[in-house]
Structures are given as structure tokens and as C-alpha cells.
Design a protein around this motif. Structure first.
Motif, PDB file in Angstrom:
ATOM      1  N   ALA A 101      56.472  90.419  62.952  1.00 28.96           N
ATOM      2  CA  ALA A 101      57.408  91.164  62.105  1.00 28.96           C
ATOM      3  C   ALA A 101      58.856  90.756  62.375  1.00 28.96           C
ATOM      4  O   ALA A 101      59.641  90.547  61.444  1.00 28.96           O
TER       5      ALA A 101
ATOM      6  N   CYS B 248      57.978  95.466  57.176  1.00 30.20           N
ATOM      7  CA  CYS B 248      56.624  94.932  57.316  1.00 30.20           C
ATOM      8  C   CYS B 248      55.727  96.127  57.575  1.00 30.20           C
ATOM      9  O   CYS B 248      55.969  96.896  58.503  1.00 30.20           O
TER      10      CYS B 248
ATOM     11  N   GLN C  73      56.945  93.360  52.967  1.00 32.73           N
ATOM     12  CA  GLN C  73      55.850  92.493  53.373  1.00 32.73           C
ATOM     13  C   GLN C  73      54.657  93.356  53.750  1.00 32.73           C
ATOM     14  O   GLN C  73      54.736  94.181  54.652  1.00 32.73           O
TER      15      GLN C  73
END
Lengths: 671, 161, 295
Positions: free
Chosen positions: A390, A558, A620
Motif C-alpha cells: 500500500a 487501498c 485501489q
């Protein structure tokens, strides 16, 4: 819940869109005082008609530890928050119902209200029959000897109360035909509402049915049982007419059950390379005027998550909830998870600054390389792989240099305990599904259709996910706590597999044709007893103008969702949650004056974000499969956990001022 | 309190009502005319869930009296849809995640309709500013902005509407 | 959430309206845009016997340039002000002010007259009208009178308009030469009433010194007000930092902000100081460069 193609036409059927013949409208007379003796009340229905306390149900429901601190349906001897229901009036239309409030006469003797946690701890008990204003106080973890450390750091934090403010306020219609009570309600949990009404009014459960209307958002505010729901049901039974109550926004701002409102005191020990060797903490929740709502249990829930995604072996935390003369605290998206992350990550940043380490470095050294169970009870998988990736994917080092980015790392604890139930009926070639949980914008029908297609080969256009309905399932739990896809999905799969066996028994083998040509019904209740957690990381950058006003320029995240069952909705949920996280940091709060009167009386003052507050988003999705049959993990609350942490750190770095609370006001930042 | 004869056009249809002056336009639409697509979500004129078009301009129907509709032409969310078709804005909102719970959606769409009817180009920043009277709690607005831009494209391709 | 009962009148012309305002007596108010009146009725902070809806008086909605005067009918919506091309070229400060009022939907109904007559301490147009040296025409059944904006705003929610009067027209003198104005306001990032607002209008002489100046502020006292001391501090000067600082200081000294849920008073003072400087700087730039350029 009606699907989007109906909602865009304005063809949804929310509670207020439902009109029953002979219907009465209810309006609620409320206390103007934060604390007073209720000397007398005349008019409408009041405690002389019904003496009862609000029964159980919903997210975080704990049951009052002492009936003396329970929330009465109609106020009895005392009132304990501005907006507390005192009486209910009824009329043929909603305008007249509001007029009838003038007919309620209540006499009060004002008392000095308790408006802060400190006053609550030191002051006299609010409720007769209690020894203090402490609802619960428990230790988590185990005491330890102070480790010899290079660094010992202490700090104190607070997160202000926030009103949930879904666009649709609370509301219901209670309909009684002389024998059966049917309730149409905007809700997250038809079964919780049914259980609460049944127990409070001592009804025969076989004669009570709760049906979910289209629900315009909730964020935690629509799982609890509220006094107004009980009043409406009681009145419907008494008058044998349908009774509709639609909450006004003013009522929602004053007397629903706001979330957050927590203080944390943390003391950490670390060695010189940043490894945390011990964690002491105190969590204090302002639980409002009565025990039994989510606020009673939330300090324990917060305390449990304090170690988050890190392998901290020694931790001891005191969790306390206290009563004040405010509305009872309820769950608001995150419901304690954001507070735990805030307290923890603020300390990690303090540690980074103290040791002159990078914020990601100090976190990395505390991540785990295998499953870890914290002394506070939180179970996590290895956090290092997620975090390492991440930090790189978010380009943290680069943005830290160029824009003084803030970084937050957290674990989402999905509230999967209790599991969920599902029922699948096949008839005339069509498939109808009911879930115990109740979607309110999250498009559960998408994962239902997808999983049924995967498990049984059913074409998606043959499947309908029906509105939540206690008449169609034996039992169920609800939609909150980032649980629905996880537990609902598991229940769907279990019900599907049961269906498959039924077909095999009847036809000898399973084919989709064999399924659809006959009638079948399968219902399951799938409990869950394990913890299912997932990681997330958020990066934020901000600009601060000459007025001290903050603009969040970028928010990148993320999120590990295990498996993305509905990628478009996941993205939408993350964006929505991000804006709520920004709202918490920059705008949202509940403010009372010293007399307990609400000052944040409209949506501006409550601080609801607007379109102009959007940052640039980067999202993400990480898919590290869970052990659930569908491999998904929870998501809904994740952005509200990570975003405030990252945004506050960015503000801290850009302004050069240590940040300890939300909301952060421009007057603190103006030079 | 005397009732007042009020006549106006709603979604192309002519209606005549006798209204108590204090009744808000949003109540009249929802209760007298059964047009429940327009929602009443706050009492301080903040949220815009009640947005409709009156004589071509987007307004908050909770902050107008029903009697003020006299002689006017009103368009609600129900009036956007022709014969079962979806308006490009409605298609766009579904396609680009412009909604979740749907409660702000009719007001958002009507506000967007007014925006697009002005036939000029908007930057993203201008779109956001034009939405300052419409609150959403679920989507975080990004899907809504994308939906409006996408609808504009759809309408341009169709030759405009 | 819903108003108490009242009677409703919708006169078709001004004479009818004025007659009603005299005969209906107390607890009667004018309904124009309704964007302040109706919310008050809904929250029941205000209850009325009669509402006189004047929006049917079409003759009161206009924008006219006459010689050296811009005349605006009081029922012109603030949205019309925002988009009108005459306003954009003659008085960009007015376009700038209108575009910052509330939100676009409220502006589609809210009127210029309403925004002024309410006497709200934080409304936007009052400050700009003061800076523009505007006057207001008021009509009753008996007479028409003209009041200068300097004498119009009396106190919190109190203006010089009488209960039987209708504000009919706003008159703004248009000056020749190098003139420019600006309105600057700050509010909470998620919207709401002004924390502070400042309007400025200057004339610049051939030697580039400020020859005339009007500065007004809003949301920092019980009523919007001019600050003559601050205006005088820039006359004959150019807007260097030290001059602007002094002007700002005098404006802040004259202000009377309160602490409320929107903002604390000390912060309002700080913000006001910055806004006054910004408004003056931009006004000067616009005067010197001519035309409307967004700053």
C-alpha cells in the motif's frame, strides 16, 4: 429495496410515500430542557397511558445494566435531554398534528444539566437508583510493568459527536387490524425492530410483522428501537388505525442518536527503532442520557481495536461510558472503529516525529508477519504484506516530500457475529430471495444475483431480492458494521447449496432447468463466530488558505475487500465514506450551549459536506481472499476509519500544529 | 383560514385545486397529486431533495407555498420520463453511480436538468458549485458529477433535447 | 416543519398590494422570494395572520440603465442579477455578490428587495449596496419616498421600511472614469451564513490615488454597515500594504462581531481584516484596468 432503475424515476416507495386508508399522523412533543423534573403533563398520549422503557434491538444494543438508567418511552418523572419525547399527538393530517402540539401542557422544574464527560464523572447521578453516571467501566487486556523504553509518549484526543443525517429521516407506519400489527419502516433491521416492539409492548410475536420500506440511507441511525416507534405502535393498537410518524430534520438533529463523542488518553512505550512495547489507554464515551444504546458498549468496542494492524504484545485499556444530558449515543458509520484508529494513529505519528522517523517506517516496524491476537482481543492476519504494498502503491514517500501527505493504516473489524439468514423460493421459473439484513443503498441485489448465478447457474434477470420482511424469514440480524456482503453472501450460498441438494434429491442431478421447472424453497440461518478483518490504508494531502480553511486536495486509498462482488458500488461506497471522513475532520459536530440547548440546528451548522468539498480520488481495490465461501471481506465503514486519520495528519504537517481532535476549525489554523 | 383556488400545469397536465395557503408546494405535489418522487428531507431549505422546475427554473418546492404555483408550469421527476423511456440524465445516473439510496436523486436530477438546460459548458468546479443546494450523504458526489457530464455527452450525441 | 394557518392574498398590481398592506393591519407580511419568510413560518419562529404575495406584480422585475443610474426592480431575482449582461458589464461587484448568495436554487426565487428588507445581519446585498451608494424607493398608498442605503439598515432584522410599504426600486448611481468594486466573503467550507463579508468601491484619479472610497461589511455586527473612518484612511493614497493594513485595522475596530455557532468573534475579526484588504485591492485593480476580470 427498489432497484436504481425505479429510484431514478422517483418511483421508490419510501415510508412517507405509503398511504394507508384511515391513517393518522403522529407528532411528538419534546422536552425543551436538558434536565428537569417533569411535574405534570397533560394532553396527547403520555406516561399516564403507557409506562414503559425502550426495549432492545439493533446495532450495538447492550441492554441497560440497571433499569433505573433505561430510556423511557414517554418521559416519566424526569427529562434528560432537549428533545426527549414527552407526549404524542395525532391528527388526520400532518399539518394539524403539528398544530396539536400546542395542546400538550407540561410543567417542568429545571435542574442543572450535566453536559461534559468531566461533569458526569464528578457530578451527582442523573438517575435515581444509580450510584453514579458511569454506565459501564471495564479493563481490557492485562496490566504490565512499564517496559524499559527509549520513548514514553502520552497524549489526549477527542472526536466530537456527529449526527448521522441520512437524506431520509426516520419514519414508520404502524398498522393494527385488531389482531395483527404490521409495521412499515425505514430501517436497517426489520428483525431488531420486531424484537424490540414485541418485548416492549408485550405482544405475541406471531402477530407482529415488520416490513422494510425503501430506505433512504441510515449510517447506523435506523437499527435501534426508538421511543417514537413504540409510541406509534402503541397508538395504532389503541386507536385501531394506521399511525404514521415521519421525523423532521430538526428532530433528527436534536433527538436521534448521534455517533462519535469520544475521548481517548493514550500512553505508549517504544524502543529506539520505533517498535511499540506497551500501550496504555483510556477510552471515555459520552453516552448521553440513558444506558442501553450503542453508547453503553462502544468504549469496550473501541478499546478492543486500539492496537489495530500492529503486533503490540502488551496493552491495558480502561473503557468507560458515562451519561450526560444529551441524546443517547448511537452508531454512526464506523461506530467506534474511526475513534480507535484516530487515537492510535495519532500516537504513531507522534512517535514518528519524536524519533524523527518517516510515518510509514514507524508503522512498518510494528506490522505483523503472521496471524496475531492482540491482548485487547482483536485478531488480525499478517499486516506487513498489505502495508508494504500500500505504501508503495499510494506513492507515500513521494507525496510526503512534495505535499506533506498524511498516512493512515487501519484494520476494519466487520461486525459479522450473529451471521445472517436467507431464503430462496423458486416458483414459476422465477427466483425470489429474502435476506435478514436490509439494504439501504448498497445494491445487495447485485451480489445476490451474482452468487446465485455462480452457485446455481441462475440467469441474473430471473432473480429478485425482495424488501426485508419478518413475515418471510424465521429470523435475521441486520445491515450494519460492514457485514452485509460477508454474512448475507454466506447465507445466500448456504441456502443455494441446500436448494441444490433438494433438486438432486428430486431429479437425481442438478441442472438449472431442473431447478426452474419445479417449485422449491430453502431457508438457512448461517451464524458466524470468527473475526473477519481486513486492512486499509489512506493517503491524504491538504492545502490551507490564509483564512485557515482546509481543502483536501487528494484522498487515495487501498482497501482489501477480499473479493470485489460489486466493483462499481465498492468504489461509490469508498467515495461516499471518504466525504464523510472529510466531514468529520473539517465540518461536522453537535454543539450544545451550557443549558443543553442544541446550537447546530440546521444542516449547515451540522456540517454536512457539499460537492465542492470533494478531493481528487484514487482508489485501489485489493483482493486478498477471505476464508468465507465467497471470499469477500467487509468494506462499508473502511473509508470513515482511514480518511480522518490521514487528513488530520496532513493538516498537522502543513500547519505545523499538533492536532488532537476533530473537527479542526479554521480559527485554529489561521495565522 | 380561507382556501384558495389554484390552477397550474404539472408535467404537462392541467390541475385545479383548492388549497390551504399554508400548505407547502412539496406537500401539494406529494399528497394532493400523488407525485411522491419529490422528497421533503429537511426543514431549513438546505438539502434540495425537493427540487422541481417551476417555469423552467430549478427551485426548492419545500420553500414555496402550494398557492404560489398558480399560473405556473411545473416539472417534477415523474415528468422527465416519456412513455417508459428514461431521460439521458436518468440513464447516466444509473450508469455512472450517481445514486445509492436514491433519496436525494430526484432533486439532484431536476437540478442537473436545469443545469443542462442552460446550454452552456460547465467545468467540473462549476458543476460542483451549481450543486451546492443539493446534498447527498451516500455517494460523495463524484458519481453525480460524472453522471451529469455523461448525460451531457449522451444528449449531445442524440442531437440535444 | 409546517407553518401555522394564515390567509393569503395575491394582488395583481402595486396599488392593490399597497391597499392590502394598509387594511390588513398587524401580523401581515409581504411574500416575495419567500426564501427567508417561508423557513421562518415553517419553524414557527414566525406566525402571521396574512401573507401578501407580491410576486404577481410583474412590473417590479426589471434592470434598466438610465443615463447615470442603474435601476433594479425589487422583485428581480438574485439569479437574474447573477446572469444579467448589463450588470456584468456595468457593475461586476453586483454580479459577484449575487453569485455568492445561498445556493443557485434559492437564488432562482429570492429577490433583491427581500434580501435587503429582511435586515439580516449576515446578508450579502446590503454591504454591496452601501458600497455602491445605492438608494431605495419605497411606496405606500400615500406616498413614494426614497431612502439612501446609509439610512436604511437600522438594527438586527430592522430596516427603515414601514409595515405598509413596498420597496419598489433600487437606484445605483453609475460613475464615469476609473471605478471598480469587489465583494469578498468567507463562509464555512460546507456552506452556511457568512462568517464575514466586505464590499468596497473606489474611484481612482489620474494620479492613481484613490479619490473616492466606500467600504461596507456584513456578518460582523447587528447590521451591515459602512466604515467611514476606514474609507478616509485610503483617500488620496494608493493601496500599498501599509495603507491597506491601516484601513483593515480601522474596519475591524469598528466591527462588532459576536461569537455564535458559525464562528467565534476573534476569528471573525481576523477574517474581516483580510477581506477588507482583498476587496479594496481588487476594487482598485478593476478601476485601473477597467472591465471585469475575476480576481
Amino acid at each position: 429495496m427498489s432497484e436504481s432503475k425505479l429510484l431514478v424515476r422517483g418511483a421508490g416507495k419510501y415510508v412517507d410515500d405509503i398511504k394507508l386508508p384511515n391513517m393518522l399522523y403522529m407528532a411528538v412533543a419534546r422536552s425543551p430542557h436538558a434536565r428537569a423534573r417533569l411535574l405534570s403533563v397533560k394532553g396527547g398520549l403520555n406516561h399516564s397511558d403507557l409506562k414503559a422503557i425502550v426495549g432492545g434491538g439493533g446495532e450495538g444494543w447492550a441492554g441497560p445494566t440497571n433499569p433505573a438508567m433505561a430510556h423511557p418511552v414517554f418521559a416519566m418523572d424526569t427529562v434528560n435531554y432537549v428533545g426527549q419525547p414527552v407526549a404524542a399527538v395525532f391528527a388526520e393530517d400532518r399539518y394539524e398534528a403539528e398544530d396539536k402540539l400546542d395542546e400538550v401542557e407540561a410543567e417542568y422544574e429545571k435542574l442543572k444539566p450535566i453536559m461534559t464527560i468531566d461533569e458526569a464523572l464528578s457530578g451527582e447521578p442523573l438517575h435515581a437508583g444509580t450510584k453514579s453516571n458511569v454506565i459501564m467501566q471495564r479493563w481490557l487486556g492485562a496490566d504490565f510493568e512499564d517496559p524499559s523504553s527509549a520513548v514514553v509518549l502520552e497524549d489526549e484526543f477527542s472526536v466530537a459527536r456527529i449526527v448521522n443525517n441520512p437524506l431520509e429521516t426516520r419514519g414508520l407506519i404502524a398498522d393494527y387490524d385488531g389482531s395483527n400489527l404490521t409495521v412499515y419502516i425505514s430501517t436497517q433491521a426489520v428483525f431488531g425492530i420486531k424484537a424490540g416492539l414485541t418485548s416492549t409492548l408485550k405482544l405475541d410475536p406471531s402477530k407482529v410483522r415488520v416490513i422494510q420500506a425503501d430506505t433512504g440511507g441510515a449510517f447506523g441511525s435506523k437499527s435501534a428501537l426508538y421511543p417514537e416507534y413504540i409510541m406509534a405502535a402503541y397508538a395504532a393498537i389503541k386507536y385501531k388505525r394506521p399511525v404514521k410518524w415521519i421525523e423532521s430534520r430538526s428532530e433528527h438533529l436534536a433527538a436521534s442518536q448521534p455517533g462519535r463523542g469520544v475521548r481517548g488518553k493514550m500512553k505508549i512505550f517504544a524502543d529506539k527503532d520505533g517498535k511499540v512495547t506497551g500501550w496504555r489507554g483510556e477510552v471515555l464515551v459520552d453516552a448521553g442520557a440513558f444506558g442501553g444504546s450503542a453508547g453503553s458498549m462502544s468504549p469496550f468496542f473501541i478499546g478492543m481495536q486500539l492496537t489495530g494492524p500492529y503486533g503490540i504484545e502488551k496493552a491495558h485499556v480502561l473503557a468507560t461510558s458515562v451519561m450526560t444530558n444529551k441524546p443517547p449515543q448511537g452508531p454512526y458509520r464506523g461506530a467506534g472503529r474511526p475513534e480507535a484508529a484516530f487515537f492510535r494513529e495519532r500516537m504513531m505519528d507522534l512517535l514518528a516525529d519524536e524519533l524523527k522517523m518517516e510515518a510509514d517506517e514507524v508503522r512498518l516496524i510494528n506490522t505483523t508477519t503472521e496471524n496475531f491476537k492482540s491482548p485487547l482481543g482483536l485478531e488480525i492476519e499478517a499486516s506487513r504484506p498489505f502495508f508494504t504494498k500500500a505504501v508503495s502503491d499510494l506513492k507515500y514517500r513521494e507525496k510526503s516530500q512534495s505535499d506533506k501527505a498524511g498516512l493512515g493504516f487501519f484494520v476494519l473489524l466487520s461486525a459479522i457475529w450473529g451471521g445472517e439468514s436467507a431464503r430462496i423460493d423458486v416458483q414459476d421459473g422465477k427466483v425470489n430471495v429474502w435476506l435478514g439484513g436490509n439494504q439501504h443503498g448498497q445494491e445487495h441485489y447485485v451480489f445476490v444475483k451474482k452468487l446465485l448465478n455462480e452457485e446455481l447457474g441462475i440467469p441474473q434477470d430471473k432473480v429478485t431480492l425482495n424488501h426485508g420482511d419478518t413475515g418471510m424469514l424465521k429470523d435475521g440480524v441486520g445491515s450494519w458494521g460492514s457485514r452485509s456482503a460477508v454474512v448475507g453472501g454466506a447465507a445466500i450460498i448456504a441456502a443455494a447449496r441446500k436448494l441444490k441438494k433438494q433438486v438432486e434429491n428430486k431429479e437425481g442431478n442438478y441442472t438449472i432447468e431442473n431447478l426452474l421447472k419445479s417449485n422449491y424453497s430453502s431457508e438457512v440461518y448461517e451464524n458466524q463466530n470468527v473475526q473477519l478483518n481486513s486492512f486499509g490504508a489512506v493517503l491524504a494531502t491538504v492545502k490551507i488558505d490564509k483564512f485557515g480553511m482546509v481543502k483536501v486536495t487528494e484522498c487515495a486509498g487501498c482497501y482489501d475487500v477480499g473479493r470485489a462482488l460489486n466493483p462499481k458500488m465498492i468504489e461509490s461506497q469508498i467515495i461516499g465514506g471518504t466525504i464523510q471522513g472529510i466531514g468529520q475532520v473539517l465540518y461536522e459536530e453537535v454543539v450544545h450551549d451550557t443549558e443543553g440547548k442544541l446550537l447546530t440546528k440546521n444542516l449547515f451548522d451540522a456540517g454536512l459536506p457539499i460537492a465542492e468539498n470533494m478531493p481528487k480520488f484514487t482508489i485501489q481495490i485489493v483482493e486478498h481472499p477471505s476464508k468465507m465461501p465467497h471470499h469477500a471481506r467487509g468494506l462499508g465503514e473502511a473509508p470513515t476509519i482511514g480518511v480522518p486519520v490521514a487528513v488530520v495528519r496532513a493538516i498537522e504537517r502543513v500547519s505545523g500544529k499538533r492536532m488532537r481532535h476533530t473537527p479542526v476549525k479554521p480559527q485554529e489554523l489561521i495565522v | 383560514m380561507k382556501k384558495v383556488k389554484t390552477s397550474f400545469k404539472v408535467n404537462g397536465k392541467y390541475v385545479e385545486l383548492e388549497l390551504e395557503p399554508r400548505r407547502l408546494l412539496v406537500s401539494v405535489l406529494r399528497e394532493d397529486l400523488g407525485l411522491t418522487g419529490t422528497h421533503n428531507a429537511c426543514d431549513t431549505t438546505n438539502c434540495g431533495a425537493c427540487t422541481i422546475l417551476v417555469d423552467g427554473k430549478a427551485v426548492k418546492s419545500c420553500t414555496m407555498l402550494g398557492v404560489q404555483a398558480n399560473g405556473k408550469e411545473i416539472l417534477t421527476i415523474e415528468g422527465l420520463t416519456k412513455e417508459g423511456d428514461l431521460h439521458p440524465l436518468q440513464k447516466a445516473f444509473i450508469e455512472k453511480q450517481g445514486l445509492q439510496c436514491g433519496f436525494c436523486t430526484p432533486g439532484m436530477i431536476m437540478s442537473s436538468f436545469w443545469m443542462l438546460s442552460q446550454n452552456r459548458d460547465f467545468s467540473d468546479e462549476e458543476i460542483k458549485r451549481m450543486l451546492s443546494g443539493n446534498l447527498c450523504r451516500c455517494t460523495g458526489y463524484n458519481g453525480i458529477v460524472e453522471s451529469i457530464k455523461y448525460a451531457k455527452d449522451l444528449m449531445r450525441k442524440k442531437g440535444g433535447e | 416543519m409546517y407553518p401555522r394557518p394564515f390567509d393569503y392574498f395575491s394582488p395583481k398590481n402595486l396599488a392593490e398590494a399597497l391597499e392590502l398592506l394598509q387594511t390588513l393591519g398587524a401580523e401581515t407580511k409581504i411574500l416575495a422570494g419567500g426564501q427567508s419568510l417561508i423557513p421562518a413560518l415553517k419553524l414557527r419562529t414566525l406566525s402571521l395572520k396574512n401573507v401578501v404575495d407580491i410576486t404577481g406584480i410583474k412590473e417590479l422585475s426589471y434592470i434598466r440603465k438610465e443615463e447615470n443610474m442603474l435601476k433594479i426592480g425589487s422583485l428581480t431575482t438574485t439569479s437574474t442579477l447573477e446572469y444579467d449582461s448589463e450588470i456584468a458589464s456595468s457593475l461586476p461587484i453586483l454580479k459577484e455578490t449575487a453569485s455568492q448568495i445561498a445556493d443557485p436554487l434559492v437564488r432562482n426565487l429570492g429577490t433583491v428587495g427581500g434580501n435587503l428588507c429582511l435586515g439580516a445581519p449576515a446578508n450579502d446585498l446590503p454591504a454591496t449596496m452601501l458600497a455602491l451608494n445605492a438608494s431605495f424607493a419605497m411606496a405606500s398608498k400615500q406616498e413614494t419616498r426614497i431612502i439612501h442605503s446609509d439610512s436604511f439598515f437600522l438594527d438586527k432584522f430592522k430596516t427603515a421600511i414601514k409595515p405598509d410599504e413596498v420597496l419598489t426600486e433600487i437606484q445605483i448611481p453609475l460613475k464615469e472614469g476609473r471605478v471598480g468594486g469587489a465583494y469578498r466573503k468567507v463562509r464555512k467550507g460546507s456552506g452556511g451564513f457568512a462568517i464575514a463579508g466586505a464590499a468596497a468601491h473606489v474611484s481612482v484619479a489620474d494620479d492613481n490615488a484613490v479619490s473616492e472610497c466606500r467600504i461596507a461589511m456584513t456578518a460582523v455586527g447587528p447590521k451591515p454597515m459602512r466604515v467611514e473612518k476606514a474609507e478616509q484612511a485610503i483617500l488620496g493614497k494608493t493601496p500599498e500594504a501599509v495603507v491597506l493594513d491601516n484601513v483593515a485595522k480601522l474596519a475591524v475596530e469598528a466591527s462588532k462581531p459576536v461569537t455564535d455557532v458559525t464562528a467565534p468573534e476573534e476569528y471573525r475579526r481576523k477574517v474581516l481584516g483580510i477581506l477588507v484588504k482583498d476587496a479594496l485591492e481588487v476594487s482598485y485593480k478593476r478601476a485601473v484596468m477597467g472591465g471585469y476580470e475575476k480576481s
